[in-house]
Scaffold this motif. Structure first.
Motif, PDB file in Angstrom:
ATOM      1  N   ILE A   1      23.623 -41.274  -4.122  1.00 20.02           N
ATOM      2  CA  ILE A   1      23.436 -42.708  -4.339  1.00 20.02           C
ATOM      3  C   ILE A   1      24.668 -43.313  -5.016  1.00 20.02           C
ATOM      4  O   ILE A   1      25.030 -44.458  -4.736  1.00 20.02           O
ATOM      5  N   LEU A   2      25.324 -42.555  -5.885  1.00 21.54           N
ATOM      6  CA  LEU A   2      26.544 -43.064  -6.533  1.00 21.54           C
ATOM      7  C   LEU A   2      27.657 -43.275  -5.515  1.00 21.54           C
ATOM      8  O   LEU A   2      28.356 -44.282  -5.559  1.00 21.54           O
ATOM      9  N   GLU A   3      27.825 -42.323  -4.626  1.00 22.40           N
ATOM     10  CA  GLU A   3      28.850 -42.466  -3.599  1.00 22.40           C
ATOM     11  C   GLU A   3      28.539 -43.641  -2.682  1.00 22.40           C
ATOM     12  O   GLU A   3      29.438 -44.383  -2.286  1.00 22.40           O
ATOM     13  N   GLU A   4      27.257 -43.813  -2.368  1.00 20.80           N
ATOM     14  CA  GLU A   4      26.862 -44.939  -1.530  1.00 20.80           C
ATOM     15  C   GLU A   4      27.124 -46.270  -2.240  1.00 20.80           C
ATOM     16  O   GLU A   4      27.635 -47.213  -1.641  1.00 20.80           O
ATOM     17  N   ALA A   5      26.799 -46.333  -3.530  1.00 13.34           N
ATOM     18  CA  ALA A   5      27.046 -47.556  -4.301  1.00 13.34           C
ATOM     19  C   ALA A   5      28.540 -47.850  -4.385  1.00 13.34           C
ATOM     20  O   ALA A   5      28.968 -48.999  -4.250  1.00 13.34           O
ATOM     21  N   ALA A   6      29.345 -46.825  -4.598  1.00  6.96           N
ATOM     22  CA  ALA A   6      30.798 -47.013  -4.664  1.00  6.96           C
ATOM     23  C   ALA A   6      31.344 -47.501  -3.325  1.00  6.96           C
ATOM     24  O   ALA A   6      32.203 -48.380  -3.286  1.00  6.96           O
ATOM     25  N   ARG A   7      30.829 -46.947  -2.233  1.00  4.74           N
ATOM     26  CA  ARG A   7      31.264 -47.386  -0.896  1.00  4.74           C
ATOM     27  C   ARG A   7      30.928 -48.859  -0.694  1.00  4.74           C
ATOM     28  O   ARG A   7      31.739 -49.633  -0.190  1.00  4.74           O
ATOM     29  N   GLU A   8      29.731 -49.249  -1.085  1.00  8.48           N
ATOM     30  CA  GLU A   8      29.329 -50.650  -0.950  1.00  8.48           C
ATOM     31  C   GLU A   8      30.183 -51.551  -1.835  1.00  8.48           C
ATOM     32  O   GLU A   8      30.557 -52.650  -1.429  1.00  8.48           O
ATOM     33  N   ALA A   9      30.487 -51.102  -3.031  1.00 10.35           N
ATOM     34  CA  ALA A   9      31.336 -51.896  -3.929  1.00 10.35           C
ATOM     35  C   ALA A   9      32.711 -52.127  -3.311  1.00 10.35           C
ATOM     36  O   ALA A   9      33.267 -53.222  -3.405  1.00 10.35           O
ATOM     37  N   GLN A  10      33.240 -51.104  -2.664  1.00  7.37           N
ATOM     38  CA  GLN A  10      34.551 -51.227  -2.031  1.00  7.37           C
ATOM     39  C   GLN A  10      34.525 -52.197  -0.856  1.00  7.37           C
ATOM     40  O   GLN A  10      35.551 -52.744  -0.466  1.00  7.37           O
ATOM     41  N   SER A  11      33.351 -52.434  -0.299  1.00  8.54           N
ATOM     42  CA  SER A  11      33.256 -53.353   0.830  1.00  8.54           C
ATOM     43  C   SER A  11      33.134 -54.817   0.404  1.00  8.54           C
ATOM     44  O   SER A  11      33.097 -55.704   1.264  1.00  8.54           O
ATOM     45  N   CYS A  12      33.062 -55.063  -0.913  1.00  5.31           N
ATOM     46  CA  CYS A  12      33.003 -56.451  -1.383  1.00  5.31           C
ATOM     47  C   CYS A  12      34.253 -57.196  -0.936  1.00  5.31           C
ATOM     48  O   CYS A  12      35.336 -56.611  -0.813  1.00  5.31           O
ATOM     49  N   HIS A  13      34.118 -58.490  -0.728  1.00  6.84           N
ATOM     50  CA  HIS A  13      35.224 -59.262  -0.177  1.00  6.84           C
ATOM     51  C   HIS A  13      36.308 -59.605  -1.195  1.00  6.84           C
ATOM     52  O   HIS A  13      37.346 -60.139  -0.818  1.00  6.84           O
ATOM     53  N   ASP A  14      36.086 -59.322  -2.482  1.00  2.00           N
ATOM     54  CA  ASP A  14      37.123 -59.619  -3.469  1.00  2.00           C
ATOM     55  C   ASP A  14      37.071 -58.618  -4.620  1.00  2.00           C
ATOM     56  O   ASP A  14      36.137 -57.819  -4.739  1.00  2.00           O
TER      57      ASP A  14
END
Length: 139
Positions: free
Chosen positions: A3-16
């Motif tokens: 879940i941490l890796e998934e959250a980090a991946r999603e954070a990296q996909s933020c537009h800014d």
């Protein structure tokens, strides 16, 4: 994938940069709580490097507050690197959010160990520092 890796991946996909830093506060806090210090320190370093790219400065202060709170919640020492970055990037007289950031940290430190003075002394001289000195009876 954790879940941490998934959250980090999603954070990296933020537009800014703001979104990335703010969203990464949760996985970093969880990693600290779980004792996954290598992961937490690696991701925290990335966030602190990215923080200088957050615009406007008021958003930078808010993102760093979210990150500081996540680290401090697990153990105050984990928030030291974030605190140093706040001092570098967030002039408390530049925006109301930056001033509020210092106020919130001073309040939390005061509740924890009656040490708001250390926060206030670390601030650059100016209107916000004078205000906090008066608020905490240091003036």
């Amino acid at each position: 994938m954790s879940i941490l890796e998934e959250a980090a991946r999603e954070a990296q996909s933020c537009h800014d940069a703001y979104g990335t830093v703010a969203v990464m506060a949760w996985p970093i806090g969880v990693a600290l709580k779980q004792g996954r210090l290598v992961y937490a320190e690696r991701e925290l370093k990335k966030c602190l490097d990215l923080a200088s790219r957050i615009e406007p400065h008021a958003s930078q202060a808010y993102a760093l507050e979210i990150l500081w709170r996540a680290c401090f919640a697990e153990h105050p020492s984990h928030a030291n690197a974030v605190w140093r970055r706040i001092l570098e990037l967030c002039d408390p007289d530049r925006s109301w959010r930056a001033a509020r950031l210092y106020l919130h940290i001073a309040e939390i430190q005061h509740r924890q160990n009656r040490n708001a003075a250390a926060v206030i002394r670390a601030m650059p001289p100016g209107k916000a520092r004078s205000w906090l000195e008066r608020r905490f009876g240091l003036a």
